[in-house]
Design an enzyme around this catalytic site. Structure first.
Site, mmCIF file in Angstrom:
data_model
loop_
_atom_site.group_PDB
_atom_site.id
_atom_site.type_symbol
_atom_site.label_atom_id
_atom_site.label_comp_id
_atom_site.label_asym_id
_atom_site.label_seq_id
_atom_site.Cartn_x
_atom_site.Cartn_y
_atom_site.Cartn_z
ATOM 1 N N HIS A 28 67.853 -80.646 108.142
ATOM 2 C CA HIS A 28 68.810 -80.720 107.298
ATOM 3 C C HIS A 28 67.682 -79.330 106.784
ATOM 4 C CE1 HIS A 28 72.196 -83.799 107.061
ATOM 5 N NE2 HIS A 28 71.151 -84.492 106.944
ATOM 6 N N THR A 30 67.878 -76.617 102.615
ATOM 7 C CA THR A 30 68.378 -77.407 101.599
ATOM 8 C C THR A 30 69.277 -76.031 100.905
ATOM 9 O OG1 THR A 30 66.341 -76.182 100.171
ATOM 10 C CG2 THR A 30 66.489 -78.909 100.568
ATOM 11 N N GLU A 93 65.074 -83.942 104.671
ATOM 12 C CA GLU A 93 65.638 -82.276 104.527
ATOM 13 C C GLU A 93 64.414 -81.620 104.735
ATOM 14 O OE1 GLU A 93 68.397 -81.051 103.122
ATOM 15 O OE2 GLU A 93 69.841 -82.449 102.863
ATOM 16 N N HIS A 131 72.114 -80.491 111.822
ATOM 17 C CA HIS A 131 72.958 -80.609 110.762
ATOM 18 C C HIS A 131 73.979 -79.956 111.369
ATOM 19 C CE1 HIS A 131 75.206 -81.857 106.134
ATOM 20 N NE2 HIS A 131 75.762 -82.744 107.729
ATOM 21 N N ASP A 141 72.937 -75.223 108.911
ATOM 22 C CA ASP A 141 71.116 -76.152 109.121
ATOM 23 C C ASP A 141 70.974 -77.040 109.885
ATOM 24 O OD1 ASP A 141 73.190 -78.183 107.350
ATOM 25 O OD2 ASP A 141 71.215 -78.952 106.749
#
Length: 223
Positions: A28, A30, A93, A131, A141
């Site tokens: 991912h 953020t 992330e 993602h 992302d």
């Protein structure tokens, strides 16, 4: 060298359902102004979102949810035959506002973490996904600036194929090829093409072309 994660627990997790074990890693970005802001949100019970790990631009790694638990990072979507991606995955992330490249220290820390996770859980490079790969209609992302080719060269992500695409590309054939490669989420043709391009041809625009098929490595479906 793998950075030692800093334990910063998030309350946002549950048990993995039906005794599931992680066999997917979801990457991912953020999309927030700062890493500190992202860390606070991922640990805020009101936000009801989390991930197992967060990596800063400078390579600092935080661990927020134990790998044995189900973090709340993926949401609805599908990859191959997996519909409850949260129960079958580890979420990582990367602190990035989605408009600049991912810095060298961050990428190096990610590579070290991936090596550790893949070895610990026997996760195939083909199961390291974006993602956007599992939720093409909702997410974009880690985005077009993420260097997937770098991970591929180190055997940390699926190598893109170099096949020639079909002479007569069409949406139905592209969907069959993409599904065979893992893109099984129930989305429209536009979102599906966008997701595949984000991963393999991030600067491509316009209608479907044969080059969109080539990286997916399912040439038997069109030859």
């Amino acid at each position: 060298m793998t950075a030692t994660p800093i334990w910063h627990p998030s309350p946002n997790f549950t048990e993995r359902r039906k005794g599931a074990e992680p066999d997917i890693i979801v990457l991912h970005a953020t999309a927030m102004a700062s890493c500190e802001e992202a860390l606070a949100r991922l640990c805020d019970p009101a936000a009801e979102v989390s991930a197992h790990y967060l990596i800063s631009e400078t390579g600092t790694v935080w661990k927020m949810v134990d790998e044995a638990q189900r973090a709340w990072h993926a949401g609805s979507g599908q990859w191959c035959d997996v519909t409850d991606v949260n129960s079958r995955s580890i979420g990582v992330e990367l602190a990035n506002p989605m408009w600049h490249p991912f810095p060298e220290p961050q990428m190096a820390a990610l590579e070290g973490l991936l090596q550790t996770l893949q070895k610990r859980h026997a996760i195939s490079p083909s199961r390291v996904i974006a993602h956007s790969d599992m939720a093409p209609d909702r997410k974009n992302d880690p985005g077009p600036r993420f260097d997937w080719a770098r991970l591929e060269k180190q055997g940390l992500a699926r190598h893109r194929a170099r096949d020639d695409g079909p002479d007569a590309p069409n949406a139905a054939l592209f969907r069959a090829v993409a599904q065979a490669a893992g893109y099984t989420a129930d989305v429209n043709d536009t979102d599906l093409l966008r997701a595949v391009r984000l991963r393999y041809r991030p600067h491509a625009t316009g209608p479907l072309v044969s080059e969109d098929f080539a990286p997916l490595g399912q040439a038997a479906l069109w030859t």
